[in-house]
Design a protein around this motif. Sequence first.
Motif, PDB file in Angstrom:
ATOM      1  N   ASN A   1    -101.865  76.036  36.981  1.00  0.00           N
ATOM      2  CA  ASN A   1    -101.704  77.463  37.230  1.00  0.00           C
ATOM      3  C   ASN A   1    -100.762  77.725  38.404  1.00  0.00           C
ATOM      4  OD1 ASN A   1    -103.551  79.453  35.577  1.00  0.00           O
ATOM      5  ND2 ASN A   1    -104.729  77.556  35.833  1.00  0.00           N
ATOM      6  N   ALA A   2    -100.891  76.905  39.439  1.00  0.00           N
ATOM      7  CA  ALA A   2    -100.033  77.078  40.612  1.00  0.00           C
ATOM      8  C   ALA A   2     -98.575  76.800  40.262  1.00  0.00           C
ATOM      9  CB  ALA A   2    -100.496  76.154  41.735  1.00  0.00           C
ATOM     10  N   LYS A   3     -98.328  75.762  39.439  1.00  0.00           N
ATOM     11  CA  LYS A   3     -96.956  75.443  39.036  1.00  0.00           C
ATOM     12  C   LYS A   3     -96.337  76.587  38.245  1.00  0.00           C
ATOM     13  CE  LYS A   3     -97.420  70.396  38.906  1.00  0.00           C
ATOM     14  NZ  LYS A   3     -97.436  69.196  38.021  1.00  0.00           N
ATOM     15  N   TYR A   4     -97.153  77.232  37.432  1.00  0.00           N
ATOM     16  CA  TYR A   4     -96.638  78.351  36.636  1.00  0.00           C
ATOM     17  C   TYR A   4     -96.379  79.566  37.525  1.00  0.00           C
ATOM     18  CZ  TYR A   4     -96.620  82.449  33.625  1.00  0.00           C
ATOM     19  OH  TYR A   4     -96.284  83.641  33.032  1.00  0.00           O
ATOM     20  N   LEU A   5     -97.353  79.935  38.350  1.00  0.00           N
ATOM     21  CA  LEU A   5     -97.261  81.167  39.129  1.00  0.00           C
ATOM     22  C   LEU A   5     -96.225  81.077  40.253  1.00  0.00           C
ATOM     23  CD1 LEU A   5    -101.018  82.178  39.418  1.00  0.00           C
ATOM     24  CD2 LEU A   5     -99.228  83.326  38.088  1.00  0.00           C
ATOM     25  N   ARG A   6     -95.930  79.877  40.732  1.00  0.00           N
ATOM     26  CA  ARG A   6     -94.996  79.762  41.852  1.00  0.00           C
ATOM     27  C   ARG A   6     -93.633  80.342  41.507  1.00  0.00           C
ATOM     28  NH1 ARG A   6     -93.604  74.488  44.148  1.00  0.00           N
ATOM     29  NH2 ARG A   6     -91.562  75.426  44.510  1.00  0.00           N
ATOM     30  N   ASN A   7     -93.289  80.351  40.224  1.00  0.00           N
ATOM     31  CA  ASN A   7     -91.997  80.891  39.804  1.00  0.00           C
ATOM     32  C   ASN A   7     -92.080  82.370  39.405  1.00  0.00           C
ATOM     33  OD1 ASN A   7     -90.668  78.333  40.043  1.00  0.00           O
ATOM     34  ND2 ASN A   7     -91.641  77.725  38.109  1.00  0.00           N
ATOM     35  N   VAL A   8     -93.281  82.936  39.532  1.00  0.00           N
ATOM     36  CA  VAL A   8     -93.485  84.316  39.081  1.00  0.00           C
ATOM     37  C   VAL A   8     -93.815  85.241  40.246  1.00  0.00           C
ATOM     38  CG1 VAL A   8     -94.850  85.812  37.570  1.00  0.00           C
ATOM     39  CG2 VAL A   8     -94.267  83.479  36.837  1.00  0.00           C
ATOM     40  N   ARG A   9     -94.822  84.844  41.072  1.00  0.00           N
ATOM     41  CA  ARG A   9     -95.281  85.708  42.166  1.00  0.00           C
ATOM     42  C   ARG A   9     -96.094  84.852  43.129  1.00  0.00           C
ATOM     43  NH1 ARG A   9     -97.826  87.229  37.494  1.00  0.00           N
ATOM     44  NH2 ARG A   9    -100.063  86.762  37.281  1.00  0.00           N
ATOM     45  N   PRO A  10     -96.418  85.401  44.302  1.00  0.00           N
ATOM     46  CA  PRO A  10     -97.260  84.640  45.231  1.00  0.00           C
ATOM     47  C   PRO A  10     -98.567  84.192  44.564  1.00  0.00           C
ATOM     48  CG  PRO A  10     -96.330  86.537  46.346  1.00  0.00           C
ATOM     49  CD  PRO A  10     -95.962  86.673  44.886  1.00  0.00           C
ATOM     50  N   ILE A  11     -98.995  82.993  44.873  1.00  0.00           N
ATOM     51  CA  ILE A  11    -100.177  82.410  44.255  1.00  0.00           C
ATOM     52  C   ILE A  11    -101.414  82.847  45.027  1.00  0.00           C
ATOM     53  CG2 ILE A  11    -101.312  80.246  43.640  1.00  0.00           C
ATOM     54  CD1 ILE A  11     -98.447  79.000  43.661  1.00  0.00           C
ATOM     55  N   ASP A  12    -102.269  83.592  44.382  1.00  0.00           N
ATOM     56  CA  ASP A  12    -103.476  84.129  45.001  1.00  0.00           C
ATOM     57  C   ASP A  12    -104.681  83.345  44.492  1.00  0.00           C
ATOM     58  OD1 ASP A  12    -105.620  85.572  45.937  1.00  0.00           O
ATOM     59  OD2 ASP A  12    -104.759  87.526  45.458  1.00  0.00           O
ATOM     60  N   PRO A  13    -105.419  82.659  45.366  1.00  0.00           N
ATOM     61  CA  PRO A  13    -106.592  81.897  44.916  1.00  0.00           C
ATOM     62  C   PRO A  13    -107.593  82.751  44.146  1.00  0.00           C
ATOM     63  CG  PRO A  13    -106.027  81.290  47.157  1.00  0.00           C
ATOM     64  CD  PRO A  13    -105.160  82.457  46.805  1.00  0.00           C
ATOM     65  N   GLU A  14    -107.716  84.035  44.496  1.00  0.00           N
ATOM     66  CA  GLU A  14    -108.669  84.889  43.790  1.00  0.00           C
ATOM     67  C   GLU A  14    -108.224  85.148  42.355  1.00  0.00           C
ATOM     68  OE1 GLU A  14    -109.680  88.406  45.848  1.00  0.00           O
ATOM     69  OE2 GLU A  14    -110.316  87.377  47.684  1.00  0.00           O
ATOM     70  N   GLU A  15    -106.921  85.100  42.107  1.00  0.00           N
ATOM     71  CA  GLU A  15    -106.430  85.250  40.741  1.00  0.00           C
ATOM     72  C   GLU A  15    -106.613  83.960  39.956  1.00  0.00           C
ATOM     73  OE1 GLU A  15    -102.266  86.189  38.292  1.00  0.00           O
ATOM     74  OE2 GLU A  15    -102.293  86.109  40.490  1.00  0.00           O
ATOM     75  N   ILE A  16    -106.280  82.838  40.579  1.00  0.00           N
ATOM     76  CA  ILE A  16    -106.348  81.557  39.868  1.00  0.00           C
ATOM     77  C   ILE A  16    -107.779  81.234  39.437  1.00  0.00           C
ATOM     78  CG2 ILE A  16    -106.157  79.052  40.214  1.00  0.00           C
ATOM     79  CD1 ILE A  16    -103.546  79.413  41.503  1.00  0.00           C
ATOM     80  N   CYS A  17    -108.752  81.579  40.275  1.00  0.00           N
ATOM     81  CA  CYS A  17    -110.129  81.208  39.928  1.00  0.00           C
ATOM     82  C   CYS A  17    -110.567  81.825  38.596  1.00  0.00           C
ATOM     83  CB  CYS A  17    -111.089  81.598  41.051  1.00  0.00           C
ATOM     84  SG  CYS A  17    -111.318  83.376  41.278  1.00  0.00           S
ATOM     85  N   GLU A  18    -109.933  82.919  38.192  1.00  0.00           N
ATOM     86  CA  GLU A  18    -110.287  83.546  36.923  1.00  0.00           C
ATOM     87  C   GLU A  18    -109.767  82.749  35.728  1.00  0.00           C
ATOM     88  OE1 GLU A  18    -108.773  87.470  37.015  1.00  0.00           O
ATOM     89  OE2 GLU A  18    -109.879  88.082  38.813  1.00  0.00           O
ATOM     90  N   TYR A  19    -108.747  81.895  35.960  1.00  0.00           N
ATOM     91  CA  TYR A  19    -108.150  81.131  34.864  1.00  0.00           C
ATOM     92  C   TYR A  19    -108.679  79.704  34.763  1.00  0.00           C
ATOM     93  CZ  TYR A  19    -104.698  84.867  35.545  1.00  0.00           C
ATOM     94  OH  TYR A  19    -104.071  86.078  35.710  1.00  0.00           O
ATOM     95  N   VAL A  20    -109.575  79.326  35.657  1.00  0.00           N
ATOM     96  CA  VAL A  20    -110.068  77.957  35.704  1.00  0.00           C
ATOM     97  C   VAL A  20    -111.487  77.912  35.146  1.00  0.00           C
ATOM     98  CG1 VAL A  20    -110.647  76.007  37.206  1.00  0.00           C
ATOM     99  CG2 VAL A  20    -108.621  77.423  37.694  1.00  0.00           C
TER     100      VAL A  20
END
Length: 520
Positions: free
Chosen positions: A11-30
């Motif tokens: 998720n971090a590899k994908y989001l790094r090219n899109v927008r700042p990586i927010d841990p609160e957002e990533i936790c929803e995808y894991v």
Amino acid sequence: MSDQRESIRSNAKYLRNVRPIDPEEICEYVAGNPHPAVVRQQLREEAADLRLIEQDDGTFVPADDEPVSPRRGPVERFPAEYERRLEDLLVERYGPNWEDGASGDLLRSTVRRFKADYLDGRPVEYNDDVAAGYAIYHLPGYYAAIQYALDDLADRGLLDRTLRVLDLGAGVGGPALGLCDYLPDDALLEYHAVEPSAAADVLKDLLAETGRNTHPTIHRTTAEAFDPSEAVSGDGSSDGFDPTAPDDGFDLVLACNVLSELDDPVDVMQSYLETLAPKGTFLAMAPADKNTSVQLREVERELEEERLWDRDAVDFETSAAGDAERYRRGEVTVYGPTVRLWPGETPSDRGWSFDVRPDLDVPAVQRRLDENAPDDGEHAPGEFVNVDVQFSYSQLRLDGRRRIDMALETNEWAKMAEMERHVTERIDLVAAKLSRSLSGGDGNGGRGSGRSNPLFKISDGSEDTDHYAVVTTETALNRPLLEAGYGDVCSFEGILALWNDDEEAYNLVVDEETIVDRIT
């Protein structure tokens, strides 16, 4: 690697090219919806590998590709946050009045002992007391010295904001802390320390005060025994890390104040040169005293003669005996501060060259240890205060770059290697200034005390004998020599060459007939 960690990485590899990586957002995808704090901690552990920096708001963004800018102005003091942490450590070990009574006496006798051992050439054996005394006495000066040496790299855009660093014999952490503070807040530092002694405990405590984008690992072993492949990625797996491969080498290898402690420094340093990234720098430092400074130059010159396998120039050809790899050998180049201004020439003088920078403010821990010494006739005021910033250093690279890249010709300039034939003549010369003024010093360069004329060691990289520029008459036309910094190159027109029997060196007289220009 766990499925959860791999999911966070993906998720971090994908989001790094899109927008700042927010841990609160990533936790929803894991899977399992881990707590944002768990995601944040795993991102911190992966940050060096993913080249991410953590921002003040807790999000992660890609590290900037812009090189680090050089610092401006002197290092004035050892930072209060590091000094507080050091004092906390002293209080934990020796009590709130650590500088007084039996503990103070122990620390003072320890400092006296390791200073005497060092001056006599005996190895310093580290235990908890030696590490504490060493931190009190040496940490501030080493903290400042490394930053001046890094200026040479930053000034040429050779210090990236994303750095993988290996620190050999890291000690209590002076160079490490200086490096961390030299870098801007948006720099990403993957830092590996190699330190087998009790000094590593002090280093660990002090590194806890560095920024969130410093990712340290301490390897408790010796430089001789360390396997660079142990410098692994944040999750504890090697992920194919190979420090001898172009993409995985170290951007900066530090060997600060450690060469004199190695049985075979040339062999050890050569092995670590092979771990440099193609555009990396090997930075060795030593105290300014004669023995360690001269040893540093000897190691520098021996390494310069070596050829290492060039990892970027591999081709293959088939011979009668089968497949054979052919490598073009890479050359170890002295980047600075010493110079090689004549093609094919290297110096063979004694090589005692060191920089001197402004004194630091006296750290409180040094003042307390000094002021609480008993008045027993053994203590001289200031004995435990060490705010001098005097150091020798050498920067080596494998890409052929030099800080001063010149190629002189004899039809225009005199060569120091041929100075004997120029004695009593006025000549034109190009040389680097490799000291602050040595006049009136007590042991600086062995030149004797009481001199009033400014005197500087100079070099063009061809000399087999020490050369000194002596300013007997200062004018507006020769003042650039006085204003030049350590390592700066100057041209001298009409300088008078003389031989000094007492010093067994060449004195090059700068007077009213001499014109000096800085050409760096």
